[in-house]
Scaffold this active site. Sequence first.
Site, PDB file in Angstrom:
ATOM      1  N   GLY A 138       0.765  -1.259   0.090  1.00  0.00           N
ATOM      2  CA  GLY A 138      -0.101   0.111  -0.125  1.00  0.00           C
ATOM      3  C   GLY A 138       0.952   1.190  -0.072  1.00  0.00           C
ATOM      4  CB  CYS A 139       0.131   4.571  -1.207  1.00  0.00           C
ATOM      5  SG  CYS A 139      -1.399   4.823  -0.519  1.00  0.00           S
TER       6      CYS A 139
END
Length: 329
Positions: A138-139
């Site tokens: 995920g970012c």
Amino acid sequence: MQNTKIKAGIVGGAGYTAGELIRILLHHEFVELGGIVSSSNAGNPVHQVHDDLVDETDLVFASELAGDEDVVFLCLGHNNSKAWLLKNSLPATTHVIDLSNDFRLHADAEFEGREFVYGLPELNKSRIQQAQSIANPGCFATAIQLALLPLARAGRLTDDIHVSAITGSTGAGQSLAETVHFSWRSNNVSIYKPFTHQHLGEIGESLAQLQPQSEAEIHFIPYRGNFARGIFASVYTPSDLTQDEARELYRNLYSDAPFTTVSDKEIHLKQVVNTNKCLLHVQKQGKQLLITSVIDNLVKGASGQAVQNMNLLFGLPETTGLNLKSGTF
């Protein structure tokens, strides 16, 4: 060196991460970009949806993959990748790189005969090189983990960790909601999912991989920012390391990481937007060690990192196709 081009397909081709992926892969010298699947846009030219690609490609969205792909990127919403793989059988030889959160945790890593390796190159490079399928991080998780991995490897996460991180509106995807409207985001800041963000699970598992006995808790407050792209994370925890000792830990761990750099100067978001870079700044204030981490949420936080993982899977230099330049003005 590749003698033949890697045939790549994309599923979920109309979203932000797919748009970034197409932009990168069109200019990747070892990739032939084939089927770009979009159930809502099948038959339409890709540049009609991703209008930054006008005159860049004549590709048209498809309703299904061609079937001869070497690698398939799943750019689907969270919880949709599993459903797609159940309905669409892929050859065992086809690599899958999933950009959702469906396979990131250990409990979800095995699915329908595939084993998904967590695709943070700075943590799992050798495993990625041997992998069949990849769960792209995920970012927020990418920015925060890169700020903490050196401390975990040195066994230095001994106290609670506090994180404040702000992300651009593209982090929410293209689905319409009040909080992504310009009139709501403009001149506005808000928090969401305090202490409960879904990326905490993958962050915790990665840190435990390096420092299994740590009982440090992560207290994470995510913010919505009034800009389109990028993540700015401030991470701090008590430490008995000096500033110089801490910076040396970070430089040692990332000495062979081509996209992660420890800066002596304070950093800002524009330095990394539109690139696959993560910049880190480490400083000591009293008893607190403060690590600042900045990435582009759509590139290093999603599509750029996915291409970095593809490069590792196929024996290419990590930087292939990813020498992207930011603009600071």
